[in-house]
Write a protein that holds these residues in place. Structure first.
Motif, short mmCIF file in Angstrom:
data_model
loop_
_atom_site.label_atom_id
_atom_site.label_comp_id
_atom_site.label_asym_id
_atom_site.label_seq_id
_atom_site.Cartn_x
_atom_site.Cartn_y
_atom_site.Cartn_z
N LEU A 156 44.71 45.77 45.72
CA LEU A 156 45.67 46.21 44.70
C LEU A 156 46.17 45.06 43.83
O LEU A 156 46.78 45.29 42.79
N LEU A 157 45.90 43.83 44.26
CA LEU A 157 46.33 42.64 43.50
C LEU A 157 45.12 41.73 43.31
O LEU A 157 45.08 40.60 43.79
N ALA A 158 44.13 42.25 42.60
CA ALA A 158 42.86 41.56 42.49
C ALA A 158 42.96 40.21 41.78
O ALA A 158 42.10 39.35 41.95
N GLN A 159 44.01 40.02 41.01
CA GLN A 159 44.16 38.76 40.26
C GLN A 159 44.89 37.68 41.05
O GLN A 159 45.03 36.56 40.58
N ARG A 160 45.35 38.01 42.26
CA ARG A 160 46.10 37.05 43.05
C ARG A 160 45.36 36.74 44.34
O ARG A 160 44.67 37.59 44.90
N SER A 161 45.54 35.51 44.82
CA SER A 161 44.90 35.10 46.07
C SER A 161 45.67 35.67 47.26
O SER A 161 46.87 35.95 47.16
#
Length: 282
Positions: A156-161
């Motif tokens: 759900l947070l593909a842009q965050r590690s």
């Protein structure tokens, strides 16, 4: 000679082809017959797979037609540990038809590996569909056939590690509600937050580390593909060993097949159309 008709081919005999038309049956004796009758998706538009038993009766090997580029129904784990079909009424009433954008889907492959792709998909009344689901549909369908269900995961947070998500949620909530905490710390609200409540047990929601892990790999259990009549395309059809290098049926000399009625499948859109047109040209 190619026979162009919008009417169904009812039988094919050596040297002749019989068509059922509004004015009755018409028999022709062409030099060649090219069948481009489609699969079985969207039967209201004419591709209903009615040709399958005709060719099987003539000795042509045909693999069963199955949905491809299709949606899937979900099941959830209830409070008692049992499986419940579909979404809750609350979630469905709020989000059926809503897109889930900028996520990454990961799904299992037959050899035990996994594949993944970023994009978006849509919540339906009882499951999921859309471009990202279609990209994985063949593998998901095969996994369901093998195990009775398939479990995919949603980032759900593909842009965050993963580490940045864990660090953000490690901050104490204090008097803030979970919804406020998620929105303030990682920007999760709306459909994303509701999906967490839909799929995760309460005790996991209250565990910062497990919640962070779930945000990066939320498990979604898919129970069945939607019916073939709803699919964008179909897998299965005339098996490739039943045709020669010219796409002629070995069991029916002079009769050729092209397009989606052959046993292959491709991602929806340009790939599917280009392959259909290319086999027609061949």
């Amino acid at each position: 000679v190619r026979i162009h008709t919008r009417h169904r081919l009812t039988s094919v005999a050596p040297g002749a082809a019989c068509f059922a038309t509004p004015s009755g049956e018409v028999t022709v004796s062409p030099d060649a017959v090219l069948l481009a009758l489609g699969g079985a998706s969207w039967p209201a538009l004419g591709s209903d797979g009615a040709w399958v038993p005709w060719l099987c009766a003539a000795g042509v090997a045909v693999a069963p037609l199955r949905p491809s580029n299709c949606g899937f129904d979900v099941t959830r784990v209830g409070a008692d540990g049992g499986l419940i079909a579909g979404w809750t009424g609350h979630f469905r009433s709020r989000f059926a038809g809503a897109p889930l954008r900028n996520v990454r889907l990961q799904w299992p492959l037959r050899d035990g590996r996994t594949a993944g792709q970023a994009g978006e998909f849509v919540i339906t009344d009882g499951g999921v569909e859309g471009s990202l689901v279609y990209a994985a549909s063949a593998a998901i369908r095969d996994e369901i056939a093998l195990r009775g269900h398939a479990v995919v995961t949603i980032d759900l947070l593909a842009q965050r590690s993963p580490e940045s998500v864990r660090q953000a949620l490690a901050h104490p909530r204090g008097s803030h509600s979970l919804s406020t905490h998620l929105k303030a710390r990682v920007g999760v609200d709306g459909i994303r937050a509701s999906l967490l409540h839909e799929l995760l047990p309460r005790e996991l929601l209250n565990d910062p580390l497990q919640l962070a892990n779930a945000l990066k790999a939320l498990p979604l259990r898919l129970q069945s593909a939607r019916p073939v009549a709803e699919a964008i395309s179909t897998a299965g059809g005339v098996q490739l060993d039943a045709i020669d290098e010219r796409l002629m049926l070995k069991a029916m000399p002079g009769v050729y097949c092209a397009g989606e009625m052959l046993d292959w499948e491709a991602p929806t859109g340009g790939y599917l159309l280009t392959a259909c047109f290319s086999s027609g040209v061949a």
